[in-house]
Design a protein around this motif. Sequence first.
Motif, PDB file in Angstrom:
ATOM      1  N   VAL A   1     139.667  13.303  28.627  1.00 50.90           N
ATOM      2  CA  VAL A   1     139.642  12.453  29.818  1.00 50.90           C
ATOM      3  C   VAL A   1     138.530  12.947  30.737  1.00 50.90           C
ATOM      4  CG1 VAL A   1     140.909  11.711  31.874  1.00 50.90           C
ATOM      5  CG2 VAL A   1     142.075  11.857  29.660  1.00 50.90           C
ATOM      6  N   TYR A   2     137.690  12.014  31.201  1.00 51.29           N
ATOM      7  CA  TYR A   2     136.577  12.329  32.091  1.00 51.29           C
ATOM      8  C   TYR A   2     136.863  11.740  33.468  1.00 51.29           C
ATOM      9  CZ  TYR A   2     134.172  13.724  27.841  1.00 51.29           C
ATOM     10  OH  TYR A   2     133.827  14.349  26.659  1.00 51.29           O
ATOM     11  N   ASP A   3     136.990  12.622  34.455  1.00 52.78           N
ATOM     12  CA  ASP A   3     137.310  12.242  35.833  1.00 52.78           C
ATOM     13  C   ASP A   3     136.031  12.335  36.663  1.00 52.78           C
ATOM     14  OD1 ASP A   3     138.366  11.792  38.312  1.00 52.78           O
ATOM     15  OD2 ASP A   3     139.780  13.464  38.280  1.00 52.78           O
ATOM     16  N   VAL A   4     135.568  11.190  37.179  1.00 51.40           N
ATOM     17  CA  VAL A   4     134.297  11.119  37.904  1.00 51.40           C
ATOM     18  C   VAL A   4     134.543  11.133  39.409  1.00 51.40           C
ATOM     19  CG1 VAL A   4     132.163   9.822  38.251  1.00 51.40           C
ATOM     20  CG2 VAL A   4     133.300   9.774  36.016  1.00 51.40           C
ATOM     21  N   ASP A   5     133.832  12.021  40.087  1.00 55.73           N
ATOM     22  CA  ASP A   5     133.863  12.095  41.545  1.00 55.73           C
ATOM     23  C   ASP A   5     132.548  11.510  42.069  1.00 55.73           C
ATOM     24  OD1 ASP A   5     134.145  12.686  44.210  1.00 55.73           O
ATOM     25  OD2 ASP A   5     134.214  14.867  43.957  1.00 55.73           O
ATOM     26  N   ARG A   6     132.658  10.413  42.832  1.00 55.84           N
ATOM     27  CA  ARG A   6     131.460   9.750  43.362  1.00 55.84           C
ATOM     28  C   ARG A   6     131.027  10.483  44.645  1.00 55.84           C
ATOM     29  NH1 ARG A   6     131.555   3.495  41.846  1.00 55.84           N
ATOM     30  NH2 ARG A   6     133.124   3.506  40.190  1.00 55.84           N
ATOM     31  N   ILE A   7     130.311  11.563  44.480  1.00 52.78           N
ATOM     32  CA  ILE A   7     130.011  12.437  45.607  1.00 52.78           C
ATOM     33  C   ILE A   7     129.120  11.765  46.640  1.00 52.78           C
ATOM     34  CG2 ILE A   7     128.866  14.589  46.269  1.00 52.78           C
ATOM     35  CD1 ILE A   7     129.862  15.822  43.697  1.00 52.78           C
ATOM     36  N   ARG A   8     128.052  11.099  46.195  1.00 51.56           N
ATOM     37  CA  ARG A   8     127.123  10.521  47.168  1.00 51.56           C
ATOM     38  C   ARG A   8     126.340   9.376  46.564  1.00 51.56           C
ATOM     39  NH1 ARG A   8     121.611  11.249  48.823  1.00 51.56           N
ATOM     40  NH2 ARG A   8     121.331  10.890  51.074  1.00 51.56           N
ATOM     41  N   ASP A   9     126.142   8.327  47.351  1.00 58.43           N
ATOM     42  CA  ASP A   9     125.239   7.231  47.042  1.00 58.43           C
ATOM     43  C   ASP A   9     124.252   7.121  48.193  1.00 58.43           C
ATOM     44  OD1 ASP A   9     126.327   5.784  44.519  1.00 58.43           O
ATOM     45  OD2 ASP A   9     128.103   6.100  45.756  1.00 58.43           O
ATOM     46  N   GLY A  10     123.045   7.693  48.003  1.00 59.59           N
ATOM     47  CA  GLY A  10     122.047   7.704  49.063  1.00 59.59           C
ATOM     48  C   GLY A  10     121.020   6.610  48.900  1.00 59.59           C
ATOM     49  N   GLY A  11     119.989   6.660  49.739  1.00 55.64           N
ATOM     50  CA  GLY A  11     118.963   5.637  49.687  1.00 55.64           C
ATOM     51  C   GLY A  11     118.134   5.687  48.417  1.00 55.64           C
ATOM     52  N   SER A  12     117.897   6.872  47.890  1.00 60.07           N
ATOM     53  CA  SER A  12     117.094   7.025  46.675  1.00 60.07           C
ATOM     54  C   SER A  12     117.833   7.724  45.549  1.00 60.07           C
ATOM     55  CB  SER A  12     115.819   7.820  46.982  1.00 60.07           C
ATOM     56  OG  SER A  12     115.013   7.177  47.937  1.00 60.07           O
ATOM     57  N   PHE A  13     118.819   8.557  45.910  1.00 59.09           N
ATOM     58  CA  PHE A  13     119.503   9.373  44.907  1.00 59.09           C
ATOM     59  C   PHE A  13     121.004   9.120  44.933  1.00 59.09           C
ATOM     60  CE2 PHE A  13     115.561  11.567  45.741  1.00 59.09           C
ATOM     61  CZ  PHE A  13     115.161  12.045  44.503  1.00 59.09           C
ATOM     62  N   THR A  14     121.612   9.275  43.751  1.00 57.92           N
ATOM     63  CA  THR A  14     123.059   9.175  43.585  1.00 57.92           C
ATOM     64  C   THR A  14     123.542  10.440  42.901  1.00 57.92           C
ATOM     65  OG1 THR A  14     123.063   6.760  43.434  1.00 57.92           O
ATOM     66  CG2 THR A  14     124.916   7.908  42.427  1.00 57.92           C
ATOM     67  N   THR A  15     124.640  11.004  43.385  1.00 53.86           N
ATOM     68  CA  THR A  15     125.172  12.254  42.830  1.00 53.86           C
ATOM     69  C   THR A  15     126.589  12.043  42.322  1.00 53.86           C
ATOM     70  OG1 THR A  15     123.883  13.483  44.461  1.00 53.86           O
ATOM     71  CG2 THR A  15     125.578  14.701  43.274  1.00 53.86           C
ATOM     72  N   ARG A  16     126.866  12.554  41.135  1.00 56.43           N
ATOM     73  CA  ARG A  16     128.196  12.463  40.545  1.00 56.43           C
ATOM     74  C   ARG A  16     128.628  13.821  40.002  1.00 56.43           C
ATOM     75  NH1 ARG A  16     128.069   8.463  43.066  1.00 56.43           N
ATOM     76  NH2 ARG A  16     128.350   6.302  42.351  1.00 56.43           N
ATOM     77  N   ARG A  17     129.929  14.059  40.065  1.00 52.94           N
ATOM     78  CA  ARG A  17     130.518  15.240  39.431  1.00 52.94           C
ATOM     79  C   ARG A  17     131.581  14.747  38.462  1.00 52.94           C
ATOM     80  NH1 ARG A  17     134.949  18.868  40.432  1.00 52.94           N
ATOM     81  NH2 ARG A  17     134.511  20.957  39.592  1.00 52.94           N
ATOM     82  N   VAL A  18     131.587  15.313  37.263  1.00 54.92           N
ATOM     83  CA  VAL A  18     132.521  14.892  36.218  1.00 54.92           C
ATOM     84  C   VAL A  18     133.262  16.119  35.704  1.00 54.92           C
ATOM     85  CG1 VAL A  18     132.796  13.674  34.018  1.00 54.92           C
ATOM     86  CG2 VAL A  18     130.879  13.076  35.544  1.00 54.92           C
ATOM     87  N   VAL A  19     134.574  15.997  35.567  1.00 57.94           N
ATOM     88  CA  VAL A  19     135.383  17.050  34.965  1.00 57.94           C
ATOM     89  C   VAL A  19     136.003  16.498  33.691  1.00 57.94           C
ATOM     90  CG1 VAL A  19     137.339  18.613  35.246  1.00 57.94           C
ATOM     91  CG2 VAL A  19     135.865  18.110  37.199  1.00 57.94           C
ATOM     92  N   ALA A  20     135.788  17.200  32.579  1.00 61.70           N
ATOM     93  CA  ALA A  20     136.387  16.828  31.294  1.00 61.70           C
ATOM     94  C   ALA A  20     137.695  17.583  31.130  1.00 61.70           C
ATOM     95  CB  ALA A  20     135.431  17.160  30.156  1.00 61.70           C
ATOM     96  N   ILE A  21     138.779  16.854  30.811  1.00 63.03           N
ATOM     97  CA  ILE A  21     140.127  17.430  30.810  1.00 63.03           C
ATOM     98  C   ILE A  21     140.801  17.214  29.461  1.00 63.03           C
ATOM     99  CG2 ILE A  21     142.396  17.348  31.928  1.00 63.03           C
ATOM    100  CD1 ILE A  21     140.898  16.134  34.389  1.00 63.03           C
TER     101      ILE A  21
END
Length: 298
Positions: free
Chosen positions: A78-98
Amino acid sequence: MTDMDEGVARLLEILDLERIEENLFRGVSPVQSWQRVFGGQVIAQALVAAQRTVDPERQVHSLHGYFMRPGDPKVPIVYDVDRIRDGGSFTTRRVVAIQHGAAIFSLSASFQRHEEGLVHQAAMPEVPHPDALPHGAELAAMLLDRAPEPVQRYWRRPRPIEFRPVSFAHYLTTDKLEPVQQIWVRALSDIGNDPALNAAVLAYLSDMTLLDTALFAHGLSVFDAGIQAASLDHSMWFHRPVKVSDWLLYAQDSPSSSGGRGLTRGSLFALDGALVASVAQEGLIRPRRPAPENQASA
């Protein structure tokens, strides 16, 4: 490479994750797998999970992952995605595999909208063209028939990625060699031009052969029964668009090993010399510890 190779088709299936909730995805492993999940599979599946929460106009430019526990190929991940940031040019995600209620891998990935900028790159090493290197029956005659049984088993195993090493010396000797290798790699079938899918398959293959480079300086191999080897972390930077069904040169080196760990680096070049991605990985490489006497006699 016109018809879809069976191994490539299976790889695309395992990268097509099931969405089970808004930020939750489920992935499976190949039916015939190792005793633990291949690290490149977890990296690629975690990247796909992140990609599916990001605007397709933004492509991954970097990822950083940590391996925490061996993956169990018999059960889904199972992959749990954390939508950390959606900026003007960059998008950041963190994923934990469980798996089994515990994290086995974590990934941080950054995505960027395409933009122009200053351009320079390192030069591709001068190596023979992949068509000039032995492969198929010729490769088997040169390498497999003389290599140790674990090496033969690894190279004869069907996989979706084709390898053509520039040198085979480290497979055939226990001499201490310079910790450097170059391998031509490509997917065995055309997977199309989707940049997200090509990036995921590139992440998958980037974990192949890399850690072994750190052992060349010691006359050892990940296939040696006395060596415990495992990836600890994995980082990638995606510099330019890539098509993984075309040949890529994977130039690798290891600048250091100490403390039971080896550091390896890789550069992936297209046939025209364009540097498409850079990789760094630290892995566990230490003599295998003997089992306690009460376990050894069991």
